[in-house]
Motif scaffolding. Structure first.
Motif, short mmCIF file in Angstrom:
data_model
loop_
_atom_site.label_atom_id
_atom_site.label_comp_id
_atom_site.label_asym_id
_atom_site.label_seq_id
_atom_site.Cartn_x
_atom_site.Cartn_y
_atom_site.Cartn_z
N PRO A 179 7.25 37.09 13.40
CA PRO A 179 7.36 36.14 14.24
C PRO A 179 8.80 35.63 14.24
O PRO A 179 9.74 35.48 13.10
CB PRO A 179 6.48 34.96 13.94
CG PRO A 179 6.18 35.22 12.52
CD PRO A 179 6.14 36.57 12.26
N GLU A 180 9.56 35.62 15.57
CA GLU A 180 11.12 35.29 15.42
C GLU A 180 11.18 33.70 15.01
O GLU A 180 10.37 32.79 15.71
CB GLU A 180 11.72 35.08 16.76
CG GLU A 180 11.80 37.00 16.94
CD GLU A 180 12.38 36.97 18.45
OE1 GLU A 180 13.00 36.12 18.83
OE2 GLU A 180 12.57 38.21 18.87
N PRO A 181 11.98 33.25 14.12
CA PRO A 181 12.05 31.75 13.77
C PRO A 181 12.72 31.03 15.01
O PRO A 181 13.80 31.64 15.52
CB PRO A 181 13.13 31.71 12.58
CG PRO A 181 13.82 33.03 12.54
CD PRO A 181 12.75 34.07 13.28
N GLY A 182 12.32 29.82 15.19
CA GLY A 182 12.65 29.30 16.38
C GLY A 182 13.90 28.11 16.01
O GLY A 182 13.93 28.04 14.51
N PRO A 183 14.49 27.48 16.69
CA PRO A 183 15.71 26.27 16.05
C PRO A 183 14.70 25.50 15.37
O PRO A 183 13.61 24.85 15.91
CB PRO A 183 16.11 25.79 17.65
CG PRO A 183 15.65 27.02 18.67
CD PRO A 183 14.42 27.84 18.17
N ALA A 184 15.61 24.79 14.36
CA ALA A 184 14.94 23.83 13.57
C ALA A 184 14.37 22.84 14.26
O ALA A 184 13.52 21.99 13.90
CB ALA A 184 15.77 23.49 12.43
N ASP A 185 15.26 22.25 15.37
CA ASP A 185 14.99 20.88 15.89
C ASP A 185 14.17 21.30 17.52
O ASP A 185 14.06 20.34 18.18
CB ASP A 185 16.21 20.33 16.57
CG ASP A 185 17.14 21.07 17.46
OD1 ASP A 185 16.69 22.46 17.64
OD2 ASP A 185 17.95 20.66 18.15
N ALA A 186 13.40 22.49 17.55
CA ALA A 186 12.60 22.90 18.61
C ALA A 186 11.16 22.11 18.72
O ALA A 186 10.93 21.95 17.42
CB ALA A 186 12.44 24.28 18.79
N PRO A 187 10.71 21.76 19.76
CA PRO A 187 9.20 21.22 19.69
C PRO A 187 8.46 22.03 18.78
O PRO A 187 8.42 23.32 18.83
CB PRO A 187 8.86 21.11 20.81
CG PRO A 187 10.19 20.80 21.67
CD PRO A 187 11.03 21.83 21.15
N GLY A 188 7.55 21.58 17.85
CA GLY A 188 6.57 22.44 17.24
C GLY A 188 5.88 21.48 15.87
O GLY A 188 6.56 20.58 15.77
#
Length: 291
Positions: A179-188
Motif C-alpha cells: 500500500p502507498e503511504p498517505g500524507p501524515a495529516d490525511a484523514p485516517g
C-alpha cells in the motif's frame, strides 16, 4: 473528506462498508467494549445532563450515554452513515423508556450547526480522525459546548501500538500490493497517533486543560461457544479481515487472495487462542479537554 482515492467519507460510509458495519454492529461493539468502558469512566456524564456523540455509528455510545443521563437528559448523535444511523434508531427504540431522548442526525460534525453552548459533554469513540479540516471540526464541537463543558474521546495511537491490527496486517501484506503511504495529516485511523499533533489541533481550536492518557486494553476479537480454538480463530480472522483496518487491503483483491488471507490469519489465530478466545492488544489515546 476523502476515504480512499476520490471517495468521500460520506460516500464510503453510505456504501458497502457502511452496510457491512451495520450488519455487524453487535460484533464491533463487543470487540470494543473494554475501550467503551474506559471512555465512559472518564466522561463522568451527569444524570439529567446533555451530551453530543460525534461519529455515533450504530449507536452503542449514544445509547450508553442516554442510559446514564436518564429520561430527563438529552443526547444528540451525529454520523455520516445512513445505514448505521438506521440501526442506531432501531436499537434506541427498543430501550427507549429507560433512556434520555436521542436525536440521531445524519450530519458532518465539521460543519453542522449543533447550536451554541447546547451541551455539557461531547463524546466520541473513534469518530474524530476523519475530518478534512480537523481544526474547523474541533472548533465547531467546542462551540456546541457550554462554558466549562468537556470533550472526551478515544483515538488510536500508533499502528505499532495495536497488535490487533499489525498481526493480521503483517500476515496479509505478502499477498497484496504494497500500500502507498498517505500524507501524515490525511484523514485516517492513525491521524492523531502522535500526541504533539493532537495537542496542537485541540489547542488551536480553543480547548483548555487538554489531557492525553495512553490506555492499552486486550480486545477479544472472537470467542467460540464451545471453547474450540479453531472456531474462535476463524471468527476472529473473519472480523480482522472484514471489519478491521486490514479489510481495506483485501477489498479489491480476487476471491482466491481473500481466501488465502483468511486462512493465513485463521491459522495464526488458532495458535494464539486461549480458552476458546482470541485476544490481541489495542493502544489508544483517551483524551479530555475543556471549553
Amino acid at each position: 473528506m476523502m476515504a480512499d482515492g476520490a471517495i468521500t467519507q460520506r460516500d464510503y460510509w453510505n456504501g458497502e462498508v457502511g452496510a457491512r458495519w451495520a450488519r455487524n454492529q453487535r460484533r464491533i461493539d463487543a470487540v470494543f467494549a473494554p475501550l467503551t468502558a474506559a471512555l465512559f469512566e472518564a466522561a463522568c456524564l451527569r444524570v439529567d445532563g446533555s451530551a453530543l456523540d460525534i461519529g455515533c455509528g450504530a449507536g452503542d455510545c449514544a445509547i450508553a450515554a442516554a442510559r446514564r443521563l436518564g429520561p430527563r437528559g438529552r443526547v444528540v448523535a451525529a454520523d455520516l452513515s445512513a445505514p448505521l444511523l438506521a440501526v442506531a434508531r432501531e436499537r434506541a427504540g427498543i430501550e427507549a423508556p429507560a433512556l434520555a431522548p436521542i436525536a440521531f442526525i445524519e450530519a458532518d460534525a465539521q460543519t453542522h450547526d449543533f447550536g451554541d453552548a447546547a451541551f455539557e459533554q461531547a463524546i466520541s469513540r473513534f469518530g474524530v480522525m476523519f475530518f478534512d479540516d480537523s481544526g474547523a471540526a474541533f472548533a465547531n464541537i467546542r462551540k456546541a459546548l457550554v462554558p466549562g463543558g468537556r470533550l472526551t474521546f478515544l483515538c488510536w495511537r500508533r499502528i505499532e501500538d495495536n497488535p490487533w491490527i499489525t498481526v493480521p496486517r503483517n500476515l496479509v501484506l505478502p499477498l497484496v500490493p504494497e500500500p502507498e503511504p498517505g500524507p501524515a495529516d490525511a484523514p485516517g485511523p492513525f491521524r492523531f497517533a502522535e500526541a504533539e499533533t493532537l495537542n496542537a489541533v485541540l489547542a488551536q481550536a480553543g480547548f483548555l486543560d487538554i489531557t492525553l492518557e495512553a490506555i492499552d486494553r486486550p480486545l477479544t476479537l472472537a470467542r467460540s461457544g464451545d471453547g474450540t480454538a479453531r472456531d474462535a480463530a476463524e471468527a476472529a480472522a473473519d472480523f480482522a479481515t472484514e471489519l478491521g483496518p486490514v479489510s481495506r487491503l483485501l477489498r479489491d483483491q480476487p476471491a482466491s487472495v481473500r481466501a488465502d488471507a483468511l486462512k493465513r490469519v485463521s491459522d495464526d489465530f488458532a495458535e494464539r487462542a486461549v480458552s476458546g478466545a482470541v485476544s490481541l492488544d489495542a493502544g489508544c489515546w483517551l483524551v479530555s479537554a475543556r471549553r
